[in-house]
Design a protein around this motif. Sequence first.
Motif: not given
Lengths: 216, 216
Positions: B178-181, B194
Motif C-alpha cells: 500500500t502507499p501508506c507508511r 511502491d
Amino acid sequence: MSSRSRVPRPAARRLSLYLRELKLRARDGSATISSRQLGEALGLTDAQVRKDLAHFGHFGQPGVGYRCVDLLERLRMIMGIDRAWPCVLVGAGNIGRALLSYRRFEEDGFEIKAVFDRSRDIVGTTIAGHKVRPIEDLARGVASLKAEIGIVAVPADAAPAVAAMLVDARIRGILNFTPCRLDVPAAICVRNVDFSVALEQLAFDVSLAAAQDDES
Amino acid sequence: MSSRSRVPRPAARRLSLYLRELKLRARDGSATISSRQLGEALGLTDAQVRKDLAHFGHFGQPGVGYRCVDLLERLRMIMGIDRAWPCVLVGAGNIGRALLSYRRFEEDGFEIKAVFDRSRDIVGTTIAGHKVRPIEDLARGVASLKAEIGIVAVPADAAPAVAAMLVDARIRGILNFTPCRLDVPAAICVRNVDFSVALEQLAFDVSLAAAQDDES
C-alpha cells in the motif's frame, strides 16, 4: 540538463527514495525536514544525505533543514518528472488491473494512456475506464499517443516478443513486471519490478534483526 | 550469524541484486561469473562487487570468477533465505491475486500459507488453490501457521488496522504494497513495494540517457 548525467548512479537511485519520503512528510503536513531526519527514514547518515543533495546544488538551510515543498519540486525537476510521462500498459491480467486502479500513478504524472492484451476474451472489455486494445495495435498506439514508457505485465513467455514490439515502436523506457530479463538495445532503459527481491530483502532484514537481538 | 549484522546497509541491499543476477545466469546455464560481469549487470564497479562480497568471506578465484551455484548457495545462507519462510497474505484484490499466481515465490522459499480478506464476497472463495479466510482469523492463522512474514495488499484505508493486527499477531516482517507508511514497532521489519518509485526511477533513467545523448 548536463549536470544530471554526472551524478553517481547510487546517488541517482536514492533521489526517488528522498522524493518518496518527502511526499509522505508533505502529506503529513511537515513544512521542513532535516538531513538527519531524511537519513534516519532511509537508513543513511545525514552526511550521505547532504552529499547526495549537494550534487544538485544547495537547498538546505543550516539549523532549519530543507523546506519539503521546495525540495520536492527541485527533486522532481532534477529527475525529469516535473512533466507528464505518457505510458502504455501491455497485459491486462492481475498485475495490469492492479496498476490501472493504482491512482498514485496519475498524481505523479504517469498516465496510462492505453492498455493492450493478446487475449480475445479481454480485448474490447473496459477496465478502470480503459478499453483494452489488441496487441497488434501496440506500435500504432505508442506512436499516436507519443508514449515514452511501456509497462510490461504479461506472462513470462510473452515478454520477449512484447519487449521487441515496444523497441520497434520506439519506446524509451520499459517497466518490466515479468521475471524475464529483457534483451533490448542499450539506449532503451529497463527497470525490473521483482516481488521476490523485495521478499528476499525483507527476509534478510528479519534475519539481521534476529542476529542483532542475539548479540545484545 | 554475527557477521551478518555488521554488513553496511547498502551492501546488504545489493546482496539480493547479486542473488537475482546469479539466478538469471544459472538459469541461462552459466557456470561462472566474474566480478566485472556482475558489476556490469548491476551498474557497479568490479571493485565494489569484490568489496561487497568480501564482507562475507572470499569465494572468488582470480581469473576464473565465482562459481554461480556456489555463490548463490552462499548468498542464500548469508541472507537467511536458505530455509522456508512461511507467509500470510492479507488482501485478495488484484495485487493479492497476482501474488498468489506468482510461482517464483515458492521456488524461492516464500510460501503463502493463508490468505485473508475482509470482504464477505471474497471470503470462502478459492484463489489459486487458497481458500480465502476472514480477516478476524488473522491472529490465529499467523500463530498456527508459524508465519513470519505478512504481505499487506489491502486498500490504503485498511492498511493501518491490518498492520496493527499483524503486530499483535507477532509477525516479524511486513511486505507493504500500500502507499501508506506503516507505523509499527522498530523490532518489526517493513519493506515497501511502491510502483511509483520504480516508474520515477525509470523516468529518471530516460531523462539521464537523453541528457547524455545531448552531450555526445
